[in-house]
Design a protein around this motif. Structure first.
Motif, PDB file in Angstrom:
ATOM      1  N   THR A  15     -12.477  -2.013 -12.720  1.00  0.00           N
ATOM      2  CA  THR A  15     -12.700  -2.448 -11.640  1.00  0.00           C
ATOM      3  C   THR A  15     -11.579  -3.490 -11.170  1.00  0.00           C
ATOM      4  N   LYS A  16     -10.928  -3.452  -9.967  1.00  0.00           N
ATOM      5  CA  LYS A  16      -9.666  -4.101  -9.486  1.00  0.00           C
ATOM      6  C   LYS A  16      -9.826  -4.645  -8.082  1.00  0.00           C
ATOM      7  N   ASN A  17      -9.521  -5.897  -8.210  1.00  0.00           N
ATOM      8  CA  ASN A  17      -9.487  -6.349  -6.716  1.00  0.00           C
ATOM      9  C   ASN A  17      -7.786  -6.832  -6.552  1.00  0.00           C
ATOM     10  N   SER A  18      -7.238  -6.573  -5.232  1.00  0.00           N
ATOM     11  CA  SER A  18      -6.055  -7.022  -5.291  1.00  0.00           C
ATOM     12  C   SER A  18      -5.312  -7.275  -3.783  1.00  0.00           C
ATOM     13  N   PRO A  19      -5.656  -8.552  -3.304  1.00  0.00           N
ATOM     14  CA  PRO A  19      -4.978  -8.924  -2.109  1.00  0.00           C
ATOM     15  C   PRO A  19      -3.618  -8.862  -2.136  1.00  0.00           C
ATOM     16  N   GLY A  20      -2.726  -8.819  -1.164  1.00  0.00           N
ATOM     17  CA  GLY A  20      -1.442  -8.810  -0.989  1.00  0.00           C
ATOM     18  C   GLY A  20      -0.934  -8.831   0.356  1.00  0.00           C
ATOM     19  N   ALA A  21       0.295  -8.863   0.194  1.00  0.00           N
ATOM     20  CA  ALA A  21       1.246  -8.957   1.507  1.00  0.00           C
ATOM     21  C   ALA A  21       2.559  -8.409   1.139  1.00  0.00           C
ATOM     22  N   TRP A  22       3.407  -8.055   2.169  1.00  0.00           N
ATOM     23  CA  TRP A  22       4.717  -7.863   1.829  1.00  0.00           C
ATOM     24  C   TRP A  22       5.466  -7.799   3.224  1.00  0.00           C
ATOM     25  N   PHE A  23       6.915  -8.137   3.338  1.00  0.00           N
ATOM     26  CA  PHE A  23       7.683  -8.006   4.220  1.00  0.00           C
ATOM     27  C   PHE A  23       9.018  -7.456   3.995  1.00  0.00           C
ATOM     28  N   ARG A  24       9.646  -6.821   4.980  1.00  0.00           N
ATOM     29  CA  ARG A  24      10.958  -6.215   4.858  1.00  0.00           C
ATOM     30  C   ARG A  24      12.057  -6.214   6.104  1.00  0.00           C
ATOM     31  N   LEU A  25      13.099  -6.526   5.916  1.00  0.00           N
ATOM     32  CA  LEU A  25      14.059  -6.468   6.931  1.00  0.00           C
ATOM     33  C   LEU A  25      15.234  -5.429   6.645  1.00  0.00           C
ATOM     34  N   LEU A  31     -13.966  -0.131  -7.227  1.00  0.00           N
ATOM     35  CA  LEU A  31     -15.061  -0.315  -8.407  1.00  0.00           C
ATOM     36  C   LEU A  31     -14.493   0.631  -9.383  1.00  0.00           C
ATOM     37  N   ARG A  32     -13.859   1.825  -9.134  1.00  0.00           N
ATOM     38  CA  ARG A  32     -13.521   2.499 -10.208  1.00  0.00           C
ATOM     39  C   ARG A  32     -12.232   2.918  -9.874  1.00  0.00           C
ATOM     40  N   SER A  33     -11.263   2.364 -10.433  1.00  0.00           N
ATOM     41  CA  SER A  33      -9.605   2.317 -10.304  1.00  0.00           C
ATOM     42  C   SER A  33      -9.208   3.172 -11.584  1.00  0.00           C
ATOM     43  N   PRO A  34      -8.547   4.332 -11.589  1.00  0.00           N
ATOM     44  CA  PRO A  34      -8.448   5.334 -12.504  1.00  0.00           C
ATOM     45  C   PRO A  34      -7.324   4.441 -13.622  1.00  0.00           C
ATOM     46  N   PHE A  35      -7.714   4.704 -14.980  1.00  0.00           N
ATOM     47  CA  PHE A  35      -6.734   4.523 -15.937  1.00  0.00           C
ATOM     48  C   PHE A  35      -6.967   5.241 -17.058  1.00  0.00           C
ATOM     49  N   TYR A  36      -5.806   6.289 -17.410  1.00  0.00           N
ATOM     50  CA  TYR A  36      -6.224   7.233 -18.415  1.00  0.00           C
ATOM     51  C   TYR A  36      -5.128   7.077 -19.848  1.00  0.00           C
ATOM     52  N   GLY A  37      -4.537   6.064 -19.626  1.00  0.00           N
ATOM     53  CA  GLY A  37      -3.792   5.487 -20.961  1.00  0.00           C
ATOM     54  C   GLY A  37      -2.424   5.767 -20.354  1.00  0.00           C
ATOM     55  N   ALA A  38      -1.500   5.484 -21.352  1.00  0.00           N
ATOM     56  CA  ALA A  38       0.037   5.609 -21.183  1.00  0.00           C
ATOM     57  C   ALA A  38       0.546   6.835 -21.713  1.00  0.00           C
TER      58      ALA A  38
END
Length: 395
Positions: free
Chosen positions: A144-154, A117-124
């Motif tokens: 505010t940020k929502n981020s579903p995801g997945a990853w795999f690695r060999l 609900l509060r993801s930080p962003f202070y600029g670049a």
């Protein structure tokens, strides 16, 4: 801060931290044949903790290590987490790690959902948001940020199990929803990525790993070069690439002291969305600059940009050890100094010597592959201090 009772319960029941808590680094190649072990360490506990980056944390986590002779550091590891914080964050995942699941190949994968609900962003840039007064809840410096995801690695050792050279390939995908506050820095700047969308990445890299132990090293080191590419062919809305260079070294200073050093340089090129500015690549990812995985004592993701560099120096002290249910438990302490900075095109980045420091000390408990760490850190620039409780060494 996790209660003392919970820590004691974790060790007394001969359990281990969930596998995601470990530094996701390459398997070690011991100089001597490893001791054959078998059995299981398992844990299912409520999460009751405090972290200066996230506030009070509650939820549940369950995980297990399965040990078998000939499998280093374990045969299988799996973990589940459902986590909520008082600052409106959610982090849920399922994680698996099989060091020799497909012949000599190591398979890792993770499914996850994050909400902030509060993801930080202070600029670049390296001197962003100079009017920030330390109040991390201001809408001006959040979104505010929502981020579903997945990853795999060999990962594998093409030149044999005892050779330090390793290589890996993988793929990650994430869909990020961005909702800026009306008076926020993000709404004012409208950087690339404010529309959100998918970021699919192909990853590859090589490592040279001479550590004596993956989870709690005493000597040796690991060097890594990691690449990541994102574009329409990988299922991404944005076209960019990244290179990560990392060096981790460990020196044993007498029977009880270890000097540990990490250097990281991460560079991004192309149409990079702003929510990727804070992420590093490689096997063991970090956030920053600022937070528990880059520069402790500074607010999470306080400084962001296409190029990030940070260094971490720790003096670790192994105070005493004892046997618990057939496995040694090591108790110790650590003192550390962290430094980091960023560069970003088109903005003010400050003088070359403008690095952001963090200093502090902490406690450690280690049992086989499980390490519990508690750190107190301070930013000499702002005078503000922070507390971190996590599993696994920082590096």
């Amino acid at each position: 801060m996790l209660t003392t009772a919970l820590l004691l319960t974790t060790l007394a029941t001969a359990t281990a931290a969930p596998p995601d808590a470990l530094p996701t680094t390459a398997a070690s190649a011991p100089a001597e044949p490893p001791k054959k072990e078998k059995g299981i360490d398992a844990i299912a506990i409520p999460l009751v903790s405090y972290n200066s980056d996230q506030g009070f944390t509650y939820g549940g986590v369950a995980g297990a290590y399965l040990y078998s002779p000939g499998y280093i550091p374990y045969r299988h590891a799996i973990s589940l987490q459902a986590m909520f914080t008082s600052r409106g964050q959610q982090s849920h995942y399922l994680r698996y790690d099989g060091p020799r699941l497909i012949g000599p190949m190591r398979l890792e994968f993770r499914l996850e959902y994050r909400r902030e609900l509060r993801s930080p962003f202070y600029g670049a840039g390296n001197v962003s948001a100079q009017d920030f007064n330390g109040d991390e809840n201001q809408e001006r410096f959040n979104y505010t940020k929502n981020s579903p995801g997945a990853w795999f690695r060999l990962r594998g050792r093409p030149w044999g199990e005892t050779h330090p050279f390793q290589s890996y390939v993988g793929y990650s995908w994430r869909y990020t929803e961005v909702d800026p506050f009306d008076a926020s820095v993000l709404e004012q700047l409208k950087p690339v990525g404010i529309q959100g969308g998918a970021t699919g990445q192909l990853t590859a890299g090589v490592l040279w790993d001479t550590r004596d132990n993956e989870a709690d090293p005493v000597r040796g080191g690991v060097e890594e070069v990691g690449l990541r590419v994102s574009g329409s062919a990988t299922g991404s809305r944005y076209q960019y690439a990244g290179v990560t260079l990392s060096e981790r070294r460990y020196w044993q200073l007498g029977p009880r002291f270890i000097l540990a050093q990490r250097l990281t340089l991460d560079m991004l090129f192309g149409q990079v969305p702003f929510f990727e500015w804070v992420n590093t690549g490689g096997v063991s990812t970090s956030e920053g600059i600022g937070g528990m995985s880059s520069v402790r004592g500074i607010e999470r993701n306080r400084f962001a940009g296409n190029i990030k560099a940070f260094t971490n120096t720790e003096l670790r002290y192994r105070a005493f050890d004892f046997n618990l249910f057939g496995a040694p438990v090591i108790a110790g302490a650590v003192a550390f100094v962290d430094l980091g900075r960023v560069w970003h095109p088109g903005v003010e980045n400050g003088a070359w010597w403008k690095w952001h420091p963090g200093v502090g000390a902490g406690l450690r408990l280690a049992r086989r592959a499980a390490v519990v760490r508690f750190d107190w850190a301070m930013s000499p620039e702002s005078g503000r201090h922070r507390i971190y409780l996590n599993f696994g060494h920082m590096f």
